[in-house]
Motif scaffolding. Structure first.
Motif, PDB file in Angstrom:
ATOM      1  N   ALA A 147       0.829  -1.205   0.000  1.00  0.00           N
ATOM      2  CA  ALA A 147       0.000   0.000   0.000  1.00  0.00           C
ATOM      3  C   ALA A 147       0.866   1.259   0.000  1.00  0.00           C
ATOM      4  CB  ALA A 147      -0.926  -0.013   1.219  1.00  0.00           C
ATOM      5  N   PHE A 148       1.929   1.248   0.781  1.00  0.00           N
ATOM      6  CA  PHE A 148       2.841   2.394   0.823  1.00  0.00           C
ATOM      7  C   PHE A 148       3.492   2.613  -0.538  1.00  0.00           C
ATOM      8  CE2 PHE A 148       7.160   4.071   1.514  1.00  0.00           C
ATOM      9  CZ  PHE A 148       6.853   5.266   2.140  1.00  0.00           C
ATOM     10  N   THR A 149       3.842   1.527  -1.219  1.00  0.00           N
ATOM     11  CA  THR A 149       4.440   1.642  -2.547  1.00  0.00           C
ATOM     12  C   THR A 149       3.473   2.305  -3.522  1.00  0.00           C
ATOM     13  OG1 THR A 149       5.748  -0.356  -2.162  1.00  0.00           O
ATOM     14  CG2 THR A 149       5.503   0.362  -4.447  1.00  0.00           C
ATOM     15  N   GLY A 150       2.203   1.920  -3.470  1.00  0.00           N
ATOM     16  CA  GLY A 150       1.207   2.556  -4.324  1.00  0.00           C
ATOM     17  C   GLY A 150       1.096   4.038  -4.047  1.00  0.00           C
ATOM     18  N   ALA A 151       1.143   4.433  -2.767  1.00  0.00           N
ATOM     19  CA  ALA A 151       1.074   5.847  -2.418  1.00  0.00           C
ATOM     20  C   ALA A 151       2.292   6.609  -2.939  1.00  0.00           C
ATOM     21  CB  ALA A 151       0.978   5.999  -0.897  1.00  0.00           C
ATOM     22  N   VAL A 152       3.462   6.008  -2.827  1.00  0.00           N
ATOM     23  CA  VAL A 152       4.678   6.659  -3.334  1.00  0.00           C
ATOM     24  C   VAL A 152       4.606   6.849  -4.847  1.00  0.00           C
ATOM     25  CG1 VAL A 152       7.167   6.367  -3.656  1.00  0.00           C
ATOM     26  CG2 VAL A 152       6.127   5.872  -1.435  1.00  0.00           C
ATOM     27  N   LEU A 153       4.117   5.838  -5.555  1.00  0.00           N
ATOM     28  CA  LEU A 153       3.955   5.968  -7.008  1.00  0.00           C
ATOM     29  C   LEU A 153       3.013   7.124  -7.350  1.00  0.00           C
ATOM     30  CD1 LEU A 153       3.582   2.260  -8.179  1.00  0.00           C
ATOM     31  CD2 LEU A 153       5.489   3.788  -8.663  1.00  0.00           C
ATOM     32  N   ALA A 154       1.903   7.214  -6.616  1.00  0.00           N
ATOM     33  CA  ALA A 154       0.943   8.288  -6.878  1.00  0.00           C
ATOM     34  C   ALA A 154       1.566   9.652  -6.625  1.00  0.00           C
ATOM     35  CB  ALA A 154      -0.295   8.090  -6.007  1.00  0.00           C
ATOM     36  N   LEU A 155       2.326   9.772  -5.551  1.00  0.00           N
ATOM     37  CA  LEU A 155       2.947  11.051  -5.233  1.00  0.00           C
ATOM     38  C   LEU A 155       3.987  11.442  -6.274  1.00  0.00           C
ATOM     39  CD1 LEU A 155       3.340  10.638  -1.362  1.00  0.00           C
ATOM     40  CD2 LEU A 155       1.679  12.037  -2.583  1.00  0.00           C
ATOM     41  N   ARG A 156       4.758  10.472  -6.746  1.00  0.00           N
ATOM     42  CA  ARG A 156       5.769  10.771  -7.761  1.00  0.00           C
ATOM     43  C   ARG A 156       5.128  11.164  -9.078  1.00  0.00           C
ATOM     44  NH1 ARG A 156      10.813   6.937  -8.369  1.00  0.00           N
ATOM     45  NH2 ARG A 156      11.271   8.709  -9.711  1.00  0.00           N
ATOM     46  N   MET A 157       3.986  10.563  -9.415  1.00  0.00           N
ATOM     47  CA  MET A 157       3.305  10.874 -10.658  1.00  0.00           C
ATOM     48  C   MET A 157       2.320  12.041 -10.522  1.00  0.00           C
ATOM     49  SD  MET A 157       2.478   7.017 -12.026  1.00  0.00           S
ATOM     50  CE  MET A 157       3.797   5.833 -12.342  1.00  0.00           C
ATOM     51  N   ARG A 158       2.250  12.605  -9.303  1.00  0.00           N
ATOM     52  CA  ARG A 158       1.313  13.703  -9.016  1.00  0.00           C
ATOM     53  C   ARG A 158      -0.112  13.328  -9.413  1.00  0.00           C
ATOM     54  NH1 ARG A 158       3.705  18.355  -7.518  1.00  0.00           N
ATOM     55  NH2 ARG A 158       5.970  18.488  -7.740  1.00  0.00           N
ATOM     56  N   SER A 159      -0.479  12.123  -9.023  1.00  0.00           N
ATOM     57  CA  SER A 159      -1.795  11.579  -9.335  1.00  0.00           C
ATOM     58  C   SER A 159      -2.642  11.547  -8.066  1.00  0.00           C
ATOM     59  CB  SER A 159      -1.643  10.161  -9.905  1.00  0.00           C
ATOM     60  OG  SER A 159      -2.841   9.443  -9.827  1.00  0.00           O
ATOM     61  N   PRO A 160      -3.978  11.596  -8.190  1.00  0.00           N
ATOM     62  CA  PRO A 160      -4.828  11.459  -6.997  1.00  0.00           C
ATOM     63  C   PRO A 160      -4.642  10.132  -6.278  1.00  0.00           C
ATOM     64  CG  PRO A 160      -6.088  12.327  -8.839  1.00  0.00           C
ATOM     65  CD  PRO A 160      -4.761  11.904  -9.394  1.00  0.00           C
ATOM     66  N   GLY A 161      -4.123   9.138  -6.963  1.00  0.00           N
ATOM     67  CA  GLY A 161      -3.800   7.870  -6.312  1.00  0.00           C
ATOM     68  C   GLY A 161      -4.739   6.729  -6.611  1.00  0.00           C
ATOM     69  N   LEU A 162      -5.885   7.005  -7.243  1.00  0.00           N
ATOM     70  CA  LEU A 162      -6.839   5.924  -7.490  1.00  0.00           C
ATOM     71  C   LEU A 162      -6.266   4.877  -8.434  1.00  0.00           C
ATOM     72  CD1 LEU A 162     -10.193   7.911  -7.807  1.00  0.00           C
ATOM     73  CD2 LEU A 162      -9.341   6.582  -5.856  1.00  0.00           C
ATOM     74  N   ARG A 163      -5.594   5.319  -9.491  1.00  0.00           N
ATOM     75  CA  ARG A 163      -5.045   4.373 -10.466  1.00  0.00           C
ATOM     76  C   ARG A 163      -3.923   3.535  -9.845  1.00  0.00           C
ATOM     77  NH1 ARG A 163      -0.941   5.031 -14.426  1.00  0.00           N
ATOM     78  NH2 ARG A 163      -1.162   3.590 -16.175  1.00  0.00           N
ATOM     79  N   GLU A 164      -3.016   4.189  -9.132  1.00  0.00           N
ATOM     80  CA  GLU A 164      -1.881   3.479  -8.550  1.00  0.00           C
ATOM     81  C   GLU A 164      -2.307   2.540  -7.429  1.00  0.00           C
ATOM     82  OE1 GLU A 164      -0.643   6.890 -10.789  1.00  0.00           O
ATOM     83  OE2 GLU A 164      -2.050   6.718  -9.104  1.00  0.00           O
ATOM     84  N   LEU A 165      -3.186   3.025  -6.549  1.00  0.00           N
ATOM     85  CA  LEU A 165      -3.655   2.152  -5.472  1.00  0.00           C
ATOM     86  C   LEU A 165      -4.554   1.046  -6.016  1.00  0.00           C
ATOM     87  CD1 LEU A 165      -2.922   2.432  -2.458  1.00  0.00           C
ATOM     88  CD2 LEU A 165      -2.490   4.516  -3.755  1.00  0.00           C
TER      89      LEU A 165
END
Length: 295
Positions: free
Chosen positions: A228-246
């Motif tokens: 879950a933390f990895t998904g959040a880091v991916l979202a933050l790096r891509m400046r995404s809301p996080g739905l796709r990565e999570l």
């Protein structure tokens, strides 16, 4: 090329690109021997089916599975690696001689350990640059565990959970579009996630200490928390809301859910709590992104 092959494409896609596909395919296969031509036809059929199912690299679904596939492999390797190292730790820590313990291991369990090893080795090969061969090895290991359960081998503590998780992992990995496989950054992130999810639990199982960085490994919580933390880091790096990565790491999580279920001795409540880590982290990620945009 025969009409049935081109008709596998959706009508709109066929109308836009059908003639071009026919011309390129004819030119490419004109001087090929029959075996090579059959392989080219098979590749064309696979591409047509991917387009029809929305799993080509140009579609949002295809890009989603391209993001999820490395993490699905990594999650499968964490699950298999933890099973292997738990067995090895028991072997080493037992007062009985190793050769006595090994002589008591039956064929089904030996095969299960070998299949788990295939998943780990294949994942390492895939994530370090040789995606095709690595995925082939890992998929053989995953499918082998499902077949073992199907034929009635008594090696699982969790019933059908582990083989179902293996089949879901295979589906996610194979859904990745061919031209988006083996992305180096995603592979590196998935490899780091696998190492961080596996190593602390192994240290705990070896009896070195009882917590991993202050977080309990009971109920299989640690690997899911790392995912879950990895998904959040991916979202933050891509400046995404996080739905796709999570969402991608959620799709990749069945092996870790299966591991959690086994660790919790079949108790569904701890597993449900572990699985809720993903939406919780998604909400926190979206909140953090909203605050960052306002600044």
């Amino acid at each position: 090329m025969s009409d049935p092959l081109i008709r596998l494409y959706p009508a709109a896609y066929r109308a836009a690109y059908g003639q071009e596909i026919i011309d390129v395919h004819r030119e490419m296969t004109a001087d090929m021997p029959r075996p090579a031509r059959l392989r080219a036809d098979a590749d064309l059929i696979a591409h047509a089916l991917r387009v029809r199912l929305g799993l080509d690299s140009a579609s949002p679904t295809g890009r989603f599975f391209a993001l999820a596939a490395p993490f699905a492999l990594a999650a499968g390797a964490v699950d298999s690696g933890l099973r292997l190292t738990r067995w090895y730790a028991g072997l080493v820590l037992s007062p009985a001689p190793v050769w006595v313990q090994l002589s008591a291991v039956d064929g089904a369990w030996t095969l299960y350990m070998l299949l788990s090893l295939l998943v780990c080795v294949g994942t390492v090969i895939a994530l370090t640059g040789r995606w095709g061969p690595g995925v082939g090895v890992a998929v053989c290991g995953l499918l082998g565990t499902a077949v073992q359960w199907a034929v009635g081998a008594r090696v699982y503590d969790d019933g059908a959970v582990a083989p179902v998780a293996a089949l879901l992992t295979v589906a996610v990995v194979l859904a990745c579009p061919p031209d988006r496989r083996g992305d180096r950054r995603l592979s590196a992130a998935a490899g780091a996630m696998a190492a961080a999810g596996w190593l602390p639990v192994v240290v705990v199982n070896a009896g070195a200490y009882t917590g991993a960085f202050g977080v309990t490994t009971d109920y299989g919580a640690w690997p899911m928390l790392v995912l879950a933390f990895t998904g959040a880091v991916l979202a933050l790096r891509m400046r995404s809301p996080g739905l796709r990565e999570l969402g991608a790491v959620a799709v990749a999580s069945p092996p870790l859910v299966a591991y959690s279920y086994t660790t919790a001795w079949g108790d569904l409540w701890p597993v449900l709590g572990v699985f809720l880590l993903l939406p919780l982290v998604a909400a926190l990620t979206a909140f953090f992104q909203a605050v960052r945009r306002r600044r």
